[in-house]
Design an enzyme around this catalytic site. Structure first.
Site, PDB file in Angstrom:
ATOM      1  N   LYS A 181       0.950  -1.233   0.175  1.00 50.05           N
ATOM      2  CA  LYS A 181       0.026   0.091   0.012  1.00 50.05           C
ATOM      3  C   LYS A 181       1.010   1.304  -0.016  1.00 50.05           C
ATOM      4  O   LYS A 181       1.600   1.579   1.042  1.00 50.05           O
ATOM      5  CB  LYS A 181      -0.891  -0.272   1.183  1.00 50.05           C
ATOM      6  CG  LYS A 181      -1.804   1.201   0.979  1.00 50.05           C
ATOM      7  CD  LYS A 181      -2.683   1.628   2.390  1.00 50.05           C
ATOM      8  CE  LYS A 181      -1.716   2.606   2.842  1.00 50.05           C
ATOM      9  NZ  LYS A 181      -1.788   3.791   2.239  1.00 50.05           N
ATOM     10  N   GLU A 255      10.481   0.561  10.232  1.00 51.00           N
ATOM     11  CA  GLU A 255      11.339   1.827   9.914  1.00 51.00           C
ATOM     12  C   GLU A 255      10.692   3.120  10.102  1.00 51.00           C
ATOM     13  O   GLU A 255       9.644   3.337   9.291  1.00 51.00           O
ATOM     14  CB  GLU A 255      11.673   1.692   8.346  1.00 51.00           C
ATOM     15  CG  GLU A 255      12.383   0.480   8.085  1.00 51.00           C
ATOM     16  CD  GLU A 255      13.808   0.288   8.465  1.00 51.00           C
ATOM     17  OE1 GLU A 255      14.612   1.227   8.913  1.00 51.00           O
ATOM     18  OE2 GLU A 255      14.518  -0.904   8.077  1.00 51.00           O
ATOM     19  N   CYS A 289      13.735  10.630   6.594  1.00 54.98           N
ATOM     20  CA  CYS A 289      13.779  10.092   8.008  1.00 54.98           C
ATOM     21  C   CYS A 289      14.997  10.076   8.896  1.00 54.98           C
ATOM     22  O   CYS A 289      15.243  10.550   9.951  1.00 54.98           O
ATOM     23  CB  CYS A 289      13.314   8.454   8.198  1.00 54.98           C
ATOM     24  SG  CYS A 289      13.980   7.661   7.072  1.00 54.98           S
ATOM     25  N   GLU A 386      10.577  15.312  15.463  1.00 55.50           N
ATOM     26  CA  GLU A 386      11.078  15.283  13.896  1.00 55.50           C
ATOM     27  C   GLU A 386      10.131  16.353  13.284  1.00 55.50           C
ATOM     28  O   GLU A 386       8.882  16.150  13.600  1.00 55.50           O
ATOM     29  CB  GLU A 386      10.527  13.922  13.561  1.00 55.50           C
ATOM     30  CG  GLU A 386      11.018  13.724  12.100  1.00 55.50           C
ATOM     31  CD  GLU A 386      10.645  12.082  11.613  1.00 55.50           C
ATOM     32  OE1 GLU A 386       9.664  11.704  12.091  1.00 55.50           O
ATOM     33  OE2 GLU A 386      11.569  11.340  11.076  1.00 55.50           O
TER      34      GLU A 386
HETATM   35  P1  NAP Z   1       2.425   7.583   8.473  1.00 54.18           P
HETATM   36  O1  NAP Z   1       1.516   8.511   8.615  1.00 54.18           O
HETATM   37  O2  NAP Z   1       2.745   6.984   9.484  1.00 54.18           O
HETATM   38  O3  NAP Z   1       2.248   6.793   7.304  1.00 54.18           O
HETATM   39  C1  NAP Z   1       2.961   5.873   6.510  1.00 54.18           C
HETATM   40  C2  NAP Z   1       2.105   4.923   5.777  1.00 54.18           C
HETATM   41  O4  NAP Z   1       1.117   4.057   6.751  1.00 54.18           O
HETATM   42  C3  NAP Z   1       1.174   5.664   4.859  1.00 54.18           C
HETATM   43  O5  NAP Z   1       0.855   4.609   3.710  1.00 54.18           O
HETATM   44  C4  NAP Z   1      -0.064   5.646   5.547  1.00 54.18           C
HETATM   45  O6  NAP Z   1      -1.072   5.637   4.871  1.00 54.18           O
HETATM   46  C5  NAP Z   1      -0.090   4.435   6.510  1.00 54.18           C
HETATM   47  N1  NAP Z   1      -1.083   4.191   7.491  1.00 54.18           N
HETATM   48  C6  NAP Z   1      -1.463   5.356   8.356  1.00 54.18           C
HETATM   49  N2  NAP Z   1      -2.086   4.964   9.366  1.00 54.18           N
HETATM   50  C7  NAP Z   1      -2.018   3.395   9.332  1.00 54.18           C
HETATM   51  C8  NAP Z   1      -2.387   2.377  10.202  1.00 54.18           C
HETATM   52  N3  NAP Z   1      -3.214   2.722  11.145  1.00 54.18           N
HETATM   53  N4  NAP Z   1      -2.018   1.261   9.883  1.00 54.18           N
HETATM   54  C9  NAP Z   1      -1.530   0.857   8.775  1.00 54.18           C
HETATM   55  N5  NAP Z   1      -1.117   2.021   7.895  1.00 54.18           N
HETATM   56  C10 NAP Z   1      -1.222   3.130   8.291  1.00 54.18           C
HETATM   57  O7  NAP Z   1       3.762   8.438   8.115  1.00 54.18           O
HETATM   58  P2  NAP Z   1       3.938   9.472   6.925  1.00 54.18           P
HETATM   59  O8  NAP Z   1       3.473  10.786   7.568  1.00 54.18           O
HETATM   60  O9  NAP Z   1       3.383   9.148   5.664  1.00 54.18           O
HETATM   61  O10 NAP Z   1       5.470   9.477   6.609  1.00 54.18           O
HETATM   62  C11 NAP Z   1       6.564  10.106   7.476  1.00 54.18           C
HETATM   63  C12 NAP Z   1       7.269   9.390   8.646  1.00 54.18           C
HETATM   64  O11 NAP Z   1       7.656   8.292   7.974  1.00 54.18           O
HETATM   65  C13 NAP Z   1       8.267  10.118   9.251  1.00 54.18           C
HETATM   66  O12 NAP Z   1       8.224   9.877  10.557  1.00 54.18           O
HETATM   67  C14 NAP Z   1       9.519   9.474   8.851  1.00 54.18           C
HETATM   68  O13 NAP Z   1      10.594   9.312   9.724  1.00 54.18           O
HETATM   69  C15 NAP Z   1       9.012   8.201   8.450  1.00 54.18           C
HETATM   70  N6  NAP Z   1       9.944   7.675   7.367  1.00 54.18           N
HETATM   71  C16 NAP Z   1      10.850   6.651   7.786  1.00 54.18           C
HETATM   72  C17 NAP Z   1      11.600   5.871   7.110  1.00 54.18           C
HETATM   73  C18 NAP Z   1      12.827   5.010   7.752  1.00 54.18           C
HETATM   74  O14 NAP Z   1      13.243   4.065   6.676  1.00 54.18           O
HETATM   75  N7  NAP Z   1      12.823   4.892   8.782  1.00 54.18           N
HETATM   76  C19 NAP Z   1      11.823   6.363   5.646  1.00 54.18           C
HETATM   77  C20 NAP Z   1      10.615   7.267   5.438  1.00 54.18           C
HETATM   78  C21 NAP Z   1      10.001   7.545   6.252  1.00 54.18           C
HETATM   79  P3  NAP Z   1      -1.650   7.301   4.309  1.00 54.18           P
HETATM   80  O15 NAP Z   1      -0.582   8.048   3.440  1.00 54.18           O
HETATM   81  O16 NAP Z   1      -2.982   7.067   3.494  1.00 54.18           O
HETATM   82  O17 NAP Z   1      -1.968   7.965   5.661  1.00 54.18           O
END
Ligand code: NAP
Ligand code: MG
Length: 475
Positions: A181, A255, A289, A386
């Site tokens: 997804k 991650e 990230c 962050e």
């Molecule tokens: P997010 O809100 O956690 O979303 C990540 C993914 O999870 C999206 O596809 C989101 O869908 C989905 N999602 C949301 N709620 C969910 C649930 N309850 N169950 C399962 N999936 C769910 O994070 P984001 O704002 O998109 O991304 C930013 C974050 O990602 C930052 O904190 C960053 O540090 C982290 N990140 C980490 C890495 C790493 O490798 N460590 C790499 C890149 C980013 P929707 O988009 O439709 O909400």
């Protein structure tokens, strides 16, 4: 001063459909639900396409397709699976311009980055894991390591296609099948990747793509027939997932976020360090990230470094992401922009000093200028949380021990940077920094052969390299 002439990349290479279905069992299928959502270009707010919002039934159908494909796919000799991965890698290279333009349109990142960083790394990742597919017996996990089964993979919007590659390439090489997804705001390159799977004649059901929002992701990770959950995203959602799959027997890798320290010692090559600091936090608008969002600079060179940094920031060009001269593109969404604004305003309220170069922002779309906070205390929220935007917090230190203590004073532990000319000091620091990746005299460097992942609230499990295979094998 010479003015730059506009150098726009043409968007004619991409053919965006007005509306997309789900990719299940090798076919485009309609969602069972009524809901659809629009994905926009964050640089202009123009609607690019409408995509399906997969329901629980849709997710179930995709998991069943992946289950059906798992038997034959996992039984196939690794050398045969490798051929598909090599083919996918080559098609990605052939279509890289198209993919880069589409990524930039949907995400807002500069074409220079999608073209020169994201896409080459995406192809490299598939080539790298293609090479492992027939050598799994030599990966250090026993003579006949088995795949896990169906992997449910959920990825964020900051590197849409690269995160897809990090997830899909090792999973397939090990003999798993996947349901992925993509993030709600950046689904388009994953949908084009589905087309590439068809072009490569990948057996139906090995890769399934379901678009949707958080509920779709939740339905996927909670599906009882998913054997492995791989998630990249926020710590908050990662925590929810860890809780919901606990006791289910599913294998999980997470991650999550970071708050990396980029540490500059007084003996560092300062001009080089300035470039590294800029790359560390302003690359991809800071939506990274492992971004070096905390600059720790040794007090004796702090003024000199900050002056040079400010001069450098004044030369960054913010604007049309499709222009090849652009350094800083658009913030990915209105919601992310609001979060960056909120934390930055708080930085000022808490007493830090805010600075941005003169930087006119376009009228439409979501934009935030490169920003530096000085006089930051460790207790400030901009030093702890962050921001996930182009915002740098500057702190100083006097001794190496103090640098280590400040760098580790965070709930995260994804990455760190060290700038010094002394090799011994690099090793001394690397031993003490609680971070999954420590870069020395460079930052934000990636290679598919090198494992990536965090400590503490940055998650668990590794992606990339030989270590990345473990996440997809029954070891
Ligand atoms: P997010 O809100 O956690 O979303 C990540 C993914 O999870 C999206 O596809 C989101 O869908 C989905 N999602 C949301 N709620 C969910 C649930 N309850 N169950 C399962 N999936 C769910 O994070 P984001 O704002 O998109 O991304 C930013 C974050 O990602 C930052 O904190 C960053 O540090 C982290 N990140 C980490 C890495 C790493 O490798 N460590 C790499 C890149 C980013 P929707 O988009 O439709 O909400
Ligand atoms: Mg979009």
């Amino acid at each position: 001063m010479f003015e730059y002439a506009p150098a726009p990349e043409s968007r004619d290479v991409v053919d965006i459909k007005p509306s997309y279905q789900l990719f299940v069992g090798g076919e485009w299928v309609d969602s069972q639900g009524e809901n659809r959502h629009k994905t926009i270009n964050p640089a202009s707010e123009e609607v690019l396409a409408e995509v399906s919002w997969a329901t629980e039934e849709d997710v179930d159908r995709a998991v069943r397709a992946a289950r059906k494909a798992f038997g034959p796919w996992s039984a196939m000799p690794g050398s045969e699976r490798a051929k598909y991965l090599f083919r996918i890698a080559r098609i990605i290279q052939e279509r890289s311009r198209e993919l880069a333009v589409l990524e930039t349109l949907d995400n807002g990142k500069p074409i220079r980055e999608s073209r020169d960083v994201d896409l080459p790394l995406v192809a490299a990742h598939f080539f790298y894991y293609a090479g492992w597919a027939d050598k799994l017996a030599y990966a250090g996990h026993g003579p006949d390591p088995r795949p896990l089964g169906v992997a449910g993979q959920v990825i964020p919007w900051n590197f849409p296609l690269l995160m897809l590659a990090w997830k899909i390439a090792p999973a397939l090489a090990c003999g798993n099948t996947v349901v992925l997804k993509p993030a709600e705001t950046t689904p388009l390159t994953a949908l084009l990747f589905a087309e590439i799977c068809r072009q490569a004649d990948l057996p139906p059901g090995v890769v399934n793509i379901v678009t949707g929002a958080g509920e779709t992701g939740a339905a996927l990770v909670n599906h009882p027939d998913v054997d492995k959950v791989a998630f990249t995203g926020s710590t908050e959602v990662g925590r929810m997932i860890a809780r919901s799959v606990a006791g289910s027997g599913k294998k999980v890798t997470l991650e999550l976020g970071g708050k990396a320290a980029n540490i500059v010692f007084d003996d560092a090559a300062l001009d080089q360090a300035v470039e590294g600091v800029v790359n560390g936090i302003f690359f991809n608008q800071g939506h990274v990230c492992c971004a070096g969002s905390r600059l720790l600079v040794q007090e004796s060179v702090a003024d000199e470094l900050l002056d040079a940094l400010k001069r450098r920031l004044a030369t960054l060009r913010l604007g049309d992401p499709l222009d090849k001269n652009t350094d800083i593109g658009a913030i990915n969404s209105a919601a992310q922009l609001a979060k960056i604004r909120e934390l930055s305003d708080l930085g000022e309220v808490e007493g830090a000093e805010r600075w941005s170069p003169e930087c006119p922002l376009p009228d439409r779309g979501f934009w935030f200028p490169p920003t530096i906070f000085t006089g930051v205390a460790q207790s400030h929220r901009i030093a702890r949380e962050e921001v996930f935007g182009p915002v740098l917090s500057v702190l100083t230190f006097r001794t190496p021990a103090e640098a280590v203590e400040k760098a580790n004073n965070t709930p995260f532990g994804l990455s760190a940077g060290v700038w010094t000319e002394k090799g011994s000091r690099i090793l001394w620091m690397a031993d003490r920094l609680r971070a999954g990746v420590v870069w020395a005299n460079t930052f934000n460097r990636f290679d598919p052969a090198s494992p990536f992942g965090g400590y503490k609230e940055s998650g668990y499990g590794r992606e990339g390299g030989r270590h990345g295979l473990e996440a997809y094998l029954d070891v």
